[in-house]
Design a protein around this motif. Structure first.
Motif, mmCIF file in Angstrom:
data_model
loop_
_atom_site.group_PDB
_atom_site.id
_atom_site.type_symbol
_atom_site.label_atom_id
_atom_site.label_comp_id
_atom_site.label_asym_id
_atom_site.label_seq_id
_atom_site.Cartn_x
_atom_site.Cartn_y
_atom_site.Cartn_z
ATOM 1 N N UNK A 98 0.834 -1.197 0.000
ATOM 2 C CA UNK A 98 0.000 0.000 0.000
ATOM 3 C C UNK A 98 0.869 1.248 0.000
ATOM 4 N N UNK A 99 0.425 2.259 -0.715
ATOM 5 C CA UNK A 99 1.161 3.516 -0.780
ATOM 6 C C UNK A 99 1.233 4.191 0.580
ATOM 7 N N UNK A 100 0.151 4.164 1.317
ATOM 8 C CA UNK A 100 0.075 4.853 2.615
ATOM 9 C C UNK A 100 0.446 3.931 3.756
ATOM 10 N N UNK A 101 0.588 4.494 4.924
ATOM 11 C CA UNK A 101 0.870 3.678 6.101
ATOM 12 C C UNK A 101 2.352 3.380 6.219
ATOM 13 N N UNK A 102 2.656 2.212 6.769
ATOM 14 C CA UNK A 102 4.051 1.895 7.028
ATOM 15 C C UNK A 102 4.742 1.234 5.843
ATOM 16 N N UNK A 103 4.033 1.039 4.742
ATOM 17 C CA UNK A 103 4.560 0.512 3.490
ATOM 18 C C UNK A 103 5.189 -0.873 3.625
ATOM 19 N N UNK A 104 4.717 -1.662 4.571
ATOM 20 C CA UNK A 104 5.142 -3.055 4.643
ATOM 21 C C UNK A 104 4.372 -3.821 3.577
ATOM 22 N N UNK A 105 5.041 -4.677 2.801
ATOM 23 C CA UNK A 105 4.334 -5.389 1.734
ATOM 24 C C UNK A 105 3.342 -6.408 2.272
ATOM 25 N N UNK A 106 2.261 -6.596 1.525
ATOM 26 C CA UNK A 106 1.339 -7.667 1.877
ATOM 27 C C UNK A 106 1.735 -8.955 1.165
ATOM 28 N N UNK A 107 2.611 -8.857 0.164
ATOM 29 C CA UNK A 107 3.132 -10.027 -0.530
ATOM 30 C C UNK A 107 4.503 -9.667 -1.083
ATOM 31 N N UNK A 142 -1.552 -10.603 5.028
ATOM 32 C CA UNK A 142 -2.800 -9.932 4.669
ATOM 33 C C UNK A 142 -3.142 -8.769 5.607
ATOM 34 N N UNK A 143 -2.530 -8.702 6.773
ATOM 35 C CA UNK A 143 -2.768 -7.586 7.682
ATOM 36 C C UNK A 143 -2.335 -6.266 7.034
ATOM 37 N N UNK A 144 -1.320 -6.348 6.139
ATOM 38 C CA UNK A 144 -0.817 -5.134 5.492
ATOM 39 C C UNK A 144 -1.583 -4.760 4.224
ATOM 40 N N UNK A 145 -2.629 -5.469 3.895
ATOM 41 C CA UNK A 145 -3.411 -5.183 2.701
ATOM 42 C C UNK A 145 -4.606 -4.311 3.059
ATOM 43 N N UNK A 146 -4.720 -3.186 2.421
ATOM 44 C CA UNK A 146 -5.867 -2.288 2.575
ATOM 45 C C UNK A 146 -6.152 -1.970 4.029
ATOM 46 N N UNK A 147 -5.147 -1.424 4.691
ATOM 47 C CA UNK A 147 -5.313 -1.069 6.096
ATOM 48 C C UNK A 147 -5.575 0.418 6.279
#
Length: 151
Positions: A98-107, A142-147
């Motif tokens: 995700x562009x926003x947030x902490x930018x940790x990858x979801x995959x 998946x926690x890092x997807x669309x948060x």
């Protein structure tokens, strides 16, 4: 509703640079299975019980497809960069985040470029597309997807 995730907020990195001038990407999470036919228990009264099969998972894979616009002085992971990796059969580090947030990858993980296409119609923007298949295990969080939580 303002809680929908905009596609522009989900990005792809190849190595340490963004997939250049990306217009879209698709991540497909695949499951390989094997059918298991099991005889019904002797106490089963209906013959139709034997028609249903069980399945077991034999493999998992991830495929990522992305499209972008070709740019003359590309500073990101554009067509030239991907072509140089493809021609030697080298795996690339791929991250979906995700562009926003902490930018940790979801995959993220190692991926092989399985196809690279350059499209240049007369009078239109030149585009390119790439398909990546995982090369070994990938990390999926998946926690890092669309948060994103929007006001």
């Amino acid at each position: 509703m303002d809680k929908y995730v905009n596609g522009s907020d989900l990005l792809v990195n190849v190595g340490d640079k963004a997939f250049g001038h990306c217009t879209s990407h698709t991540a497909t999470f695949n499951t390989e299975t094997k059918d298991m036919a099991v005889k019904p228990a002797a106490s089963a009264t209906k013959a139709s019980a034997s028609l249903f099969k069980s399945k077991r998972v034999t493999g998992l894979s991830v495929q990522v497809k992305a499209e972008g616009i070709v740019v003359y002085d590309e500073a990101e992971s554009g067509l030239k960069t991907l072509l140089s990796k493809w021609k030697v059969g080298e795996s690339v580090d791929l991250a979906l985040f995700e562009r926003e947030g902490d930018e940790k990858p979801y995959c993220n993980g190692k991926f092989i470029i399985t196809s690279l296409e350059n499209t240049a119609p007369a009078g239109e923007d030149a585009t390119y597309s790439a398909t990546f298949d995982n090369d070994g295990a990938v990390t999926i969080d998946e926690v890092n997807l669309a948060t994103i939580v929007q006001g």
